[in-house]
Design a protein around this motif. Structure first.
Motif, PDB file in Angstrom:
ATOM      1  N   ARG A 147      -9.143   5.935   5.383  1.00 12.87           N
ATOM      2  CA  ARG A 147      -8.180   4.981   5.951  1.00 12.87           C
ATOM      3  C   ARG A 147      -7.243   4.466   4.874  1.00 12.87           C
ATOM      4  N   LEU A 148      -7.814   4.167   3.724  1.00  9.69           N
ATOM      5  CA  LEU A 148      -6.974   3.657   2.640  1.00  9.69           C
ATOM      6  C   LEU A 148      -6.026   4.728   2.117  1.00  9.69           C
ATOM      7  N   ALA A 206      -4.489  -6.456   1.053  1.00  8.50           N
ATOM      8  CA  ALA A 206      -4.041  -5.411   1.968  1.00  8.50           C
ATOM      9  C   ALA A 206      -5.017  -4.249   2.011  1.00  8.50           C
ATOM     10  N   ALA A 207      -5.573  -3.882   0.859  1.00  7.53           N
ATOM     11  CA  ALA A 207      -6.533  -2.803   0.811  1.00  7.53           C
ATOM     12  C   ALA A 207      -7.822  -3.159   1.528  1.00  7.53           C
ATOM     13  N   GLN A 255     -13.871   5.063   5.481  1.00 10.62           N
ATOM     14  CA  GLN A 255     -13.119   3.901   4.999  1.00 10.62           C
ATOM     15  C   GLN A 255     -12.146   4.298   3.893  1.00 10.62           C
ATOM     16  N   CYS A 310      -7.317  -2.942   5.192  1.00 17.30           N
ATOM     17  CA  CYS A 310      -7.209  -1.540   5.597  1.00 17.30           C
ATOM     18  C   CYS A 310      -8.584  -0.889   5.731  1.00 17.30           C
ATOM     19  N   LEU A 319       0.813  -1.209   0.000  1.00 17.47           N
ATOM     20  CA  LEU A 319       0.000   0.000   0.000  1.00 17.47           C
ATOM     21  C   LEU A 319       0.850   1.265   0.000  1.00 17.47           C
ATOM     22  N   ALA A 333      -2.919   5.246   3.948  1.00 14.30           N
ATOM     23  CA  ALA A 333      -1.962   4.142   3.902  1.00 14.30           C
ATOM     24  C   ALA A 333      -1.192   4.082   2.588  1.00 14.30           C
TER      25      ALA A 333
END
Length: 265
Positions: A179-180, A258-259, A176, A262, A156, A183
């Motif tokens: 948050r991504l 990973a996304a 949400q 996250c 990420l 990262a």
């Protein structure tokens, strides 16, 4: 099940449809148009209606047994084995403001699964065609006739994420998305369907969106998947005719996992 020749035929026909309606949409582009608001408050113009009408006529003439699900004129024969998904102008807000990153989206579904997808960008002259048909053993994505592939980035911290606009998210969804974006390396807005083409060609790594309709995501899915990417809803479930419009596309399975982790927090 599809045969390899049939899949190739359908993909070629889909590309020919995009060729046929490019002059129609471009004929209206950057002209003063009356803009109507639909029930969902999204804009529509004569260009949307004219392009979809032409697409429907050509599909019905070539494949009269196939169903059609279009943005402007709804569903016809969608219980058929083969159904075409049609978005005549994806990005009408861009279209009516003279911004060139709007496209025509076409998908062919077999038994509810998209096997052919086309992202056509009339104003830039670009096109992605994806075929992802496990039954026929065919999986390839092409940009301008050449094979394309997604980015090898798997972390990420090195990724770029796109969304059409922050306005597509409600408050919880935007949290949400935030948050991504905290990262990843960078985030960008705009492009509508163009972002999925950029992902398929390896220029960006993630697209996260909400509020999409079936005709918004069905065409991009075969392109992303055939290029090596992964595209699902925000729960990691495959996109279907009944998905709720939350879409997460990633360059590869590792980055997608990973996304997902996250945005779930």
């Amino acid at each position: 099940m599809s045969s390899v020749p049939a899949v190739a035929e359908y993909a070629a026909f889909a590309a020919s449809l995009a060729d046929a309606v490019r002059p129609l949409s471009m004929g209206w582009f950057r002209r003063r148009l009356a803009v109507d608001d639909k029930a969902d408050e999204s804009p529509v113009t004569i260009a949307d209606r004219e392009v979809e009408t032409a697409l429907r006529e050509k599909i019905a003439a070539r494949y009269p047994s196939h169903g059609i699900w279009g943005e402007e004129f709804g569903k016809t024969g969608v219980d058929a084995e083969f159904v075409w998904s049609v978005d005549p102008i994806d990005g009408t807000r861009s279209f009516i403001t003279g911004h060139p990153l709007w496209g025509t989206l076409l998908a062919l579904l077999q038994n509810g699964h998209p096997v052919v997808g086309v992202i056509d960008m009339p104003a830039t002259g670009e096109r992605w065609v994806g075929v992802n048909d496990a039954a026929a053993g065919v999986r390839e994505a092409r940009f301008g006739g050449e094979l394309c592939a997604t980015s090898p980035v798997t972390t990420l911290a090195d990724a770029t994420v796109y969304a059409t606009s922050p306005d597509i998210f409600d408050a919880a969804e935007y949290a949400q998305f935030e948050r991504l974006t905290k990262a990843v390396s960078r985030r960008r807005f705009g492009g509508d369907c163009y972002a999925y083409g950029l992902l398929a060609s390896g220029h960006i790594e993630l697209v996260m969106e909400a509020g999409l309709q079936t005709y918004d995501y069905l065409a991009v899915a075969p392109v992303v998947e055939a290029a090596g990417g992964v595209i699902t809803d925000w729960e990691g479930k495959p996109l279907t005719l009944t998905s709720q419009g939350q879409v997460l596309a990633a360059a590869n399975a590792e980055l997608h996992a990973a996304a997902l982790a996250c945005i779930r927090g």
